[in-house]
Enzyme design. Structure first.
Site, PDB file in Angstrom:
ATOM      1  N   CYS A   2      47.541 100.657  -1.434  1.00  0.00           N
ATOM      2  CA  CYS A   2      47.188  99.443  -2.138  1.00  0.00           C
ATOM      3  C   CYS A   2      48.132  99.189  -3.301  1.00  0.00           C
ATOM      4  O   CYS A   2      49.118  99.895  -3.488  1.00  0.00           O
ATOM      5  CB  CYS A   2      45.757  99.547  -2.655  1.00  0.00           C
ATOM      6  SG  CYS A   2      44.572 100.096  -1.413  1.00  0.00           S
ATOM      7  N   ASP A  94      37.929 107.393   1.232  1.00  0.00           N
ATOM      8  CA  ASP A  94      38.421 108.463   0.363  1.00  0.00           C
ATOM      9  C   ASP A  94      38.330 108.064  -1.108  1.00  0.00           C
ATOM     10  O   ASP A  94      38.303 108.929  -1.989  1.00  0.00           O
ATOM     11  CB  ASP A  94      39.847 108.880   0.735  1.00  0.00           C
ATOM     12  CG  ASP A  94      40.829 107.719   0.764  1.00  0.00           C
ATOM     13  OD1 ASP A  94      40.393 106.556   0.826  1.00  0.00           O
ATOM     14  OD2 ASP A  94      42.048 107.972   0.757  1.00  0.00           O
TER      15      ASP A  94
END
Length: 586
Positions: A2, A94
């Protein structure tokens, strides 16, 4: 994978939003902003693990809020441990594992992570922000810390709106021209923008405006792995690949004609025969094309293969874009070929790529490492017997480098003067490279350790920007810290043996990869026809405009008429283009 952005004391929300949009290529699947008092956290998401909306970021867990870029590959194992401690989870991501791990172990949580990351966690109860960057610096993180403003981001371009003037860091530009990219340094090529160090945590106290760093990891090169070395290495690499195959989206593989990528491709193919592979090729240049080796693997494994052509016409068209992607000037046009491979992956629907970065730096894949082995064995009869048998064609070159290595400081100064006389039209005072790897030639593993820190960091930046520009997460099995420590603890005679570099890696996987590749001595790396491209009439016509209009080149007294076949020429062109598209002053 990201893009993250955070700011303290930024009152302009529109400015913050525009900055976040500038890194939307890192995460095109979702964009969100969290606001609390004088704090803004922004996130652009590339959905890889648990792609549902409930795993979007910024993610909140009571008083903790996180923005996270990267992957924690062993998140399943950590999650099970946390469950045994009584923790409950609402997602399969995660990201939530990081939050719960931080709640349980605080800053020590990072020692449990196997992955690549840059993240920030804001604790509302303490008014502190905890930041961390992974062990090898695979994932980027930059920051501005000035007066009462603290701003951090995944890429420099997202920080530029927050500085008053885009001023070039003169000394860093000079180091770049002489020594190449200095990715290991705190300073960047933009004044007032800094690089968050790898293997470090940091705590920012909002109340006191204090930012403090702490190193949490050192690579241990003194471990003893001499028992069943091949078995241990095979198991480590296999497990590393298995962890990096965890994904809820399509995975592809980068395939060259070299040993490293072929080991990964051959391993993955056993687990997923349908996986697609992608390779860079060029027109009419047998010296750099790796088609023959690539074809051997493609035919042997019956791969779903994509060949990606990089040529000067495409380079001319994309040149501003690739300079923009990288944020700072870079060393070689090999970046363009890599960019084209990721472009083809994106067209094929790939969101995760497995790549072979790091093997050369940890298993001694470059010919210059022979110099260090020579120094280690200067008075060994057996060494010289084997050396003359396998490397006699390199004797003069290696002895010369070996002699130079005894006087690194003197050599650096002479090297600088020689290069400076070509680059600058006026005398330039000596500026040290600040590279440990430039000075340490006494011990192979120490040299490799420095190269992992300094040279590999440069390649990792290139890969990150190129892959993320196409919204693709690049994963490197050889970058697993366990594999790195294993490799850097092995003695020299397992790395250079019987005329082969990376000997132990080849030996371990000789039954996995075709013998014509695994025992091929030719080393090409990731070459491109740079000299041919830089002498192309249309290319020269294109870049001449940038060079002639560059104020920075004038201020630095740079020789604009340098030989087009010299690697420095591209660096000069790069500075001029960078100055124009980023509107940099000096």
């Amino acid at each position: 994978m990201c893009g993250i952005l955070g700011s303290i004391n930024c009152s302009n929300k529109d400015l913050f939003n525009d900055s976040l949009i500038s890194i939307s290529h890192r995460g095109p699947d979702n964009k969100s902003i969290y606001e609390y008092e004088n704090i803004l956290f922004g996130h652009t998401r590339l959905s890889i693990i648990d792609i549902e909306n409930h795993s979007n970021q910024p993610m909140e867990d009571n008083e903790l809020i996180i923005v996270f870029n990267g992957e924690i590959y062993n998140y399943i194992e950590i999650k099970e441990e946390l469950k045994s401690l009584g923790y409950k989870f609402t997602t399969n991501s995660d990201t939530e594992v990081i939050l719960k791990a931080y709640r349980e172990w605080k800053e020590n949580c990072v020692s449990k992570f196997n992955g690549m990351w840059a993240f920030a966690i804001f604790d509302k109860s303490t008014k502190k922000i905890f930041l961390s960057r992974d062990r090898l610096g695979v994932k980027p993180l930059y920051y501005i810390f000035k007066e009462n403003n603290f701003i951090f981001a995944s890429e420099i371009k997202a920080l530029l709106p927050f500085i008053e003037e885009r001023v070039a860091n003169k000394n860093e530009l000079i180091r770049y021209l002489i020594y190449g990219v200095q990715e290991h340094r705190k300073e960047t090529m933009f004044r007032d923008i800094y690089r968050f160090p790898k293997s470090h945590n940091a705590m920012y106290d909002i109340n006191t405006n204090i930012l403090s760093f702490k190193k949490y990891f050192e690579i241990d090169i003194n471990k003893n792995y001499l028992f069943n070395v091949e078995e241990q290495l095979s198991r480590l690499v296999d497990n590393s690949i298995d962890l990096r195959l965890r994904s809820d989206v399509q995975i592809g593989m980068a395939l060259s004609g070299g040993v490293d990528s072929n080991i990964i491709v051959s391993n993955v193919h056993k687990k997923n025969p349908q996986i697609e592979s992608f390779s860079s090729i060029y027109e009419d240049n047998d010296q750099i094309n790796e088609n023959n080796n690539i074809d051997i693997t493609v035919k042997k494994l019956n791969l779903n293969q994509h060949y990606v052509l990089s040529d000067v016409d495409g380079l001319i068209k994309d040149i501003e874009h690739i300079v923009y992607i990288q944020d700072e000037p870079f060393d070689t046009l090999g970046i363009y070929a890599q960019y084209k491979v990721y472009d083809e992956m994106k067209k094929a629907g790939v969101k995760v790529s497995l790549d072979g970065q790091g093997a050369d730096e940890i298993f001694a894949g470059y010919g210059t490492y022979r110099t260090i082995i020579m120094r280690e064995n200067l008075f060994s009869f057996n060494f010289w017997k084997d050396y003359l048998k396998y490397y006699k064609n390199f004797l003069f070159q290696d002895i010369k480098l070996c002699l130079i290595s005894f006087f690194p400081v003197l050599f650096e100064k002479l090297y600088f003067k020689k290069r400076a006389s070509k680059i600058f039209t006026k005398n330039q005072k000596f500026i040290s490279s600040k590279k440990s790897s430039f000075h340490d030639f006494k011990n192979l593993n120490k040299k490799l350790l420095n190269d992992v820190s300094e040279y590999l960091s440069v390649l990792l930046r290139y890969v990150d920007r190129n892959s993320m520009s196409k919204s693709i997460e690049s994963r490197g099995p050889f970058l697993d810290y366990r594999v790195v420590e294993f490799a850097l603890s092995l003695p020299s005679n397992l790395k250079y043996k019987d005329g082969f570099s990376k000997y132990i890696l080849r030996k371990t996987f000789e039954k996995t990869v075709d013998k014509n590749i695994i025992w091929n001595k030719e080393k090409k790396g990731f070459p491109v026809p740079q000299n041919k491209w830089c002498n192309n009439v249309e290319f020269l016509k294109k870049v001449e405009v940038y060079i002639n209009n560059s104020t920075i080149l004038e201020e630095l007294n740079i020789n604009k008429n340098i030989n087009k076949n010299d690697a420095i020429y591209w660096k000069i062109v790069n500075i001029a283009i960078w100055e124009k598209i980023y509107k940099v002053k000096i």
